[in-house]
Enzyme design. Structure first.
Site, PDB file in Angstrom:
ATOM      1  N   ASP A 278     -12.479  20.640  11.417  1.00  0.00           N
ATOM      2  CA  ASP A 278     -11.838  19.995  12.711  1.00  0.00           C
ATOM      3  C   ASP A 278     -10.428  20.503  12.516  1.00  0.00           C
ATOM      4  OD1 ASP A 278     -11.358  18.840  14.960  1.00  0.00           O
ATOM      5  OD2 ASP A 278     -12.152  16.915  14.394  1.00  0.00           O
TER       6      ASP A 278
HETATM    7  C1  BGC Z   1     -10.986  16.915  17.796  1.00  0.00           C
HETATM    8  C2  BGC Z   1     -12.430  17.993  17.761  1.00  0.00           C
HETATM    9  C3  BGC Z   1     -12.076  18.986  18.860  1.00  0.00           C
HETATM   10  C4  BGC Z   1     -10.774  19.884  18.294  1.00  0.00           C
HETATM   11  C5  BGC Z   1     -10.515  21.042  19.093  1.00  0.00           C
HETATM   12  C6  BGC Z   1      -9.766  17.906  17.374  1.00  0.00           C
HETATM   13  O1  BGC Z   1      -8.742  17.164  17.377  1.00  0.00           O
HETATM   14  O2  BGC Z   1     -11.390  16.026  16.680  1.00  0.00           O
HETATM   15  O3  BGC Z   1     -13.175  17.124  18.469  1.00  0.00           O
HETATM   16  O4  BGC Z   1     -13.081  19.953  19.168  1.00  0.00           O
HETATM   17  O5  BGC Z   1      -9.859  18.985  18.145  1.00  0.00           O
HETATM   18  O6  BGC Z   1      -9.815  20.854  20.269  1.00  0.00           O
END
Ligand code: BGC
Length: 747
Positions: A278
């Site tokens: 993530d």
């Molecule tokens: C979130 C993800 C997301 C990623 C990219 C993160 O903060 O937890 O679900 O896909 O950001 O934007």
């Protein structure tokens, strides 16, 4: 020579199965790997975000050097095409890029939030919504979405419950797979397919106190029986990628969890898709206190088997040194690179790296809007309908008051995570009602409150005047988009601001009240239940929300939505979910003592020692699976046709749905089971099947559920999946509190 140009035409491979395709690609991947320098390999493991619509000079250089595997959050087609051109034509090996973005519930055409889509209980509609999202996103150059989110979500305080399919792992698995199918189609090479990313692996939805990013403790048995199951389904369904979760799971952050990602995901399940971190989650391992510094975080991420690092650069900064110190092996890096190249081959990017824009329909076209309306209409759940105030009949009305801060706000109805959604395309309730009522019925609109959370009641008088001039008041209240979603968690789930005060002021006029709630989560509706006549829960319904709501409240269609999550009476009940365990002291209406019934200075006895709160009834306000419609429906004559089944056999249960009304009804009939005695305690009920059925006016509709015995298996104390013999109960009905019961035995 550029390998993209050397690549054998993959079209020859069409028509053969996935595994053979993978084997074929492995030869090509090996050829490519043999030519790659370490820095080119590290490049494949790196995903970067750049300023929107721009290619800064230093990033262009990185692309030319082959230092980039993927780009995040770019959605401008020209910029994407140019980045891809540089990667394919100007880098030494010409490896194409993956362009990832959060296309969570639509691109330009916005569908209801995933929790709302789950309320349709329709794999078909969820797949169609994902298909449209994929077509629109791919036409803008995006070839990878970070969706579906299949975190089991039992806590409405958690803002990201909006992005989930709710509390049940079985429903989540089905809908998650439908979404993956909609994105990926039957062949990732199709010009309008995009790669899916099942997230967040795993347990993220169980953050303590519903506070985002908080620690999670789930024992292995519960992980395997509940939280991991949608991911196993996504793995079996060939979801192209998964994303590691932010949270600490049982003391080991998910993004550094070797057991989870190596032992379970790769070895046990044989998953060969890409595991993406993530945002910054590998670097955050040291913030968790799990590693000492970025270098150690990179080591932990690699050992866990996270193939690509999102945004942070611990891999890029430290892999070389980790290799030279012998802390990691080249073979580990090669395995990670191979998985990324495999995905790029499967997507056909080596042959067709660019978006074929001429093949795509217009964004937000009529067909896309129509699907968005249908999904929104089917996602709305009718929770209350006193005196059958709904549906409203246009012919019987001379005036309607439309009140509320969300009644005419094209932006707020779109919900969380709508990077590309455009409020200009939204149809609000005001617009839809105006068009429908025309000059025949007066429409008196007043916001009453400037926003959903303001406490400034200076707009009340205008709203009350509008209501006094009207036959009925339709109130559109709830939560603004930004009150749910990532990092937007709440401890108080009542309608925010002065909305309840507004309801009370309107109730004082004596006009019937139809409340439409737009929200990103279950709100605690207990305080307002008595003050309104009807409640239609519309979640954040997306682009076509107003039109869908109009069709339901004026009875052009009957509501069909069913709750994918229990609605708590108050925050103190959370987490409350239907598939809880029985406990050794279960509560019933007969043994529950309410606080007011307990005598003052009562003796301490073991009487009434039940698993319940004394100051709140033990059931939720609305149970999982619940949803009313306009007709009169009952379930009758449940018959278990197979009172004993073998492990190879199937349970067959018949039931009749009886429609005693003048309207045709669409109902989602649900089958629940309970395994009464097992070597690990089993939930009081488990959803095992559902069917959407149409029952014509004044008629009976027999239906049959067939459930393979293998669906009754579970993980035991030794974490083996077993089917144990014994007695089971089963229920069929319109929600998880269905009372029509049968029983059967597995022998
Ligand atoms: C979130 C993800 C997301 C990623 C990219 C993160 O903060 O937890 O679900 O896909 O950001 O934007």
């Amino acid at each position: 020579m550029q390998t993209a140009k050397m690549a054998v035409s993959l079209s020859l491979l069409l028509g053969i199965n996935h595994d053979m395709m993978n084997t074929q690609y492995l030869d090509q991947i090996s050829d490519l790997l043999d030519q790659m320098t370490l820095s080119e390999k590290i490049g494949q493991l790196s995903q970067f975000q750049t300023p929107y619509g721009q290619i800064p000079e230093n990033f262009k250089q990185q692309l030319q050097n082959g230092d980039v595997g993927s780009v995040l959050n770019e959605a401008d087609l020209d910029t994407i095409t140019e980045m891809q051109r540089i990667a394919v034509e100007e880098s030494r090996l010409g490896i194409p890029l993956l362009f990832g973005r959060d296309v969570i519930h639509g691109f330009k055409t916005v569908f209801p939030i995933p929790l709302g889509q789950a309320a349709t209980w329709s794999e078909t509609l969820v797949e169609q919504a994902a298909r449209v999202s994929a077509i629109e996103a791919r036409s803008s150059g995006i070839n990878w979405t970070f969706s579906p989110m299949i975190d089991i979500s039992r806590d409405p305080r958690w803002g990201r419950i909006a992005e989930s399919f709710g509390e049940d792992h079985w429903l989540t698995s089905k809908l998650g797979n439908a979404m993956v199918d909609g994105y990926q189609t039957d062949n990732l090479k199709n010009h309008d397919a995009i790669a899916a990313c099942a997230k967040h692996f795993v347990g993220y939805g169980a953050a303590e106190s519903g506070r985002d990013y908080n620690s999670v403790n789930i024992c292995e048995n519960e992980l395997r029986n509940v939280y991991l199951t949608p991911f196993k389904s996504a793995c079996d369904n060939k979801a192209a990628s998964m994303m590691a979760a932010f949270n600490d799971l049982n003391g080991v952050p998910a993004s550094g969890n070797e057991w989870l990602m190596q032992d379970v995901l790769r070895t046990e399940w044989g998953y060969d898709g890409v595991m993406l971190s993530d945002w910054d989650s590998i670097r955050q391992l040291s913030i968790h206190g799990f590693t000492e510094n970025d270098k150690a975080s990179a080591l932990a991420g690699i050992n866990a088997g996270i193939d690509m690092e999102m945004v942070s650069t611990t891999y890029a900064d430290h892999i070389e040194q980790l290799l030279s110190e012998g802390k990691i092996k080249t073979s580990q890096i090669d395995t990670m690179v191979k998985r990324i190249l495999l995905l790029k081959f499967k997507m056909g990017l080596f042959d067709a790296p660019y978006t074929a824009s001429e093949k795509f329909p217009e964004l937000v076209n009529d067909q896309h809007r129509q699907i968005a309306k249908e999904v929104a209409r089917n996602s709305c759940v009718l929770l209350q309908n006193k005196h059958n105030v709904l549906p409203l009949a246009k012919d019987d009305l001379s005036s309607v008051a439309l009140i509320g801060p969300l009644a005419d706000d094209g932006y707020e109805q779109l919900g969380t995570w709508i990077f590309d959604g455009d409020e200009q395309h939204s149809v609000t309730c005001l617009q839809a009602l105006k068009a429908y009522l025309g000059n025949d019925v007066a429409l008196n609109f007043a916001k009453g409150l400037a926003t959903s959370r303001t406490t400034d009641d200076s707009g009340f008088n205008e709203a009350i005047t509008a209501v006094k001039q009207s036959d009925v008041a339709v109130l559109v209240l709830g939560e603004e988009s930004i009150l749910s979603g990532e990092a937007h968690c709440r401890t108080n789930l009542d309608l925010p601001g002065a909305q309840h005060a507004l309801i009370r002021a309107i109730k004082a006029t004596g006009t019937p009240i139809v409340l439409v709630v737009m929200a990103g989560r279950p709100l605690t509706l207990t305080p307002i239940m008595d003050d309104v006549d009807a409640i239609l829960y519309a979640w954040h319904p997306g682009t076509m929300g107003g039109e869908a709501i109009k069709e339901l409240i004026f009875g052009e269609y009957s509501p069909t939505g069913k709750l994918p999550v229990s609605f708590p009476r108050n925050v103190g009940q959370i987490p409350i979910y239907y598939n809880q365990k029985h406990t050794g002291k279960p509560v019933t209406d007969d043994n529950w003592a309410f606080i007011d019934d307990i005598p003052v200075r009562a003796e301490q006895t073991s009487m009434g020692m039940n698993s319940a709160h004394i100051d709140c009834h033990f059931t939720p306000l609305f149970p999982f699976g619940f949803g009313l419609t306009y007709g009169e429906l009952s379930y009758q004559n449940l018959q278990v046709k197979t009172p004993s089944i073998t492990p190879e056999g199937a349970l067959i249960v018949d039931v009749e749905l009886v429609n005693d009304s003048q309207r045709d009804i669409i109902e989602t009939a649900q089958l629940y089971i309970r395994d009464l005695h097992a070597s690990v305690t089993r939930p009081v009920r488990e959803l095992k099947a559902f069917k959407r059925v149409e029952i014509k006016a004044n008629s009976r509709q027999p239906i049959t559920f067939i459930l393979q015995a293998s669906e009754l298996s579970f993980y035991n104390q030794r974490m083996q999946k077993v089917l144990e013999p014994g007695l089971f109960h089963c229920w069929i009905g319109g929600d998880s509190q269905a009372s029509l019961q049968g029983e059967f035995r597995v022998i």
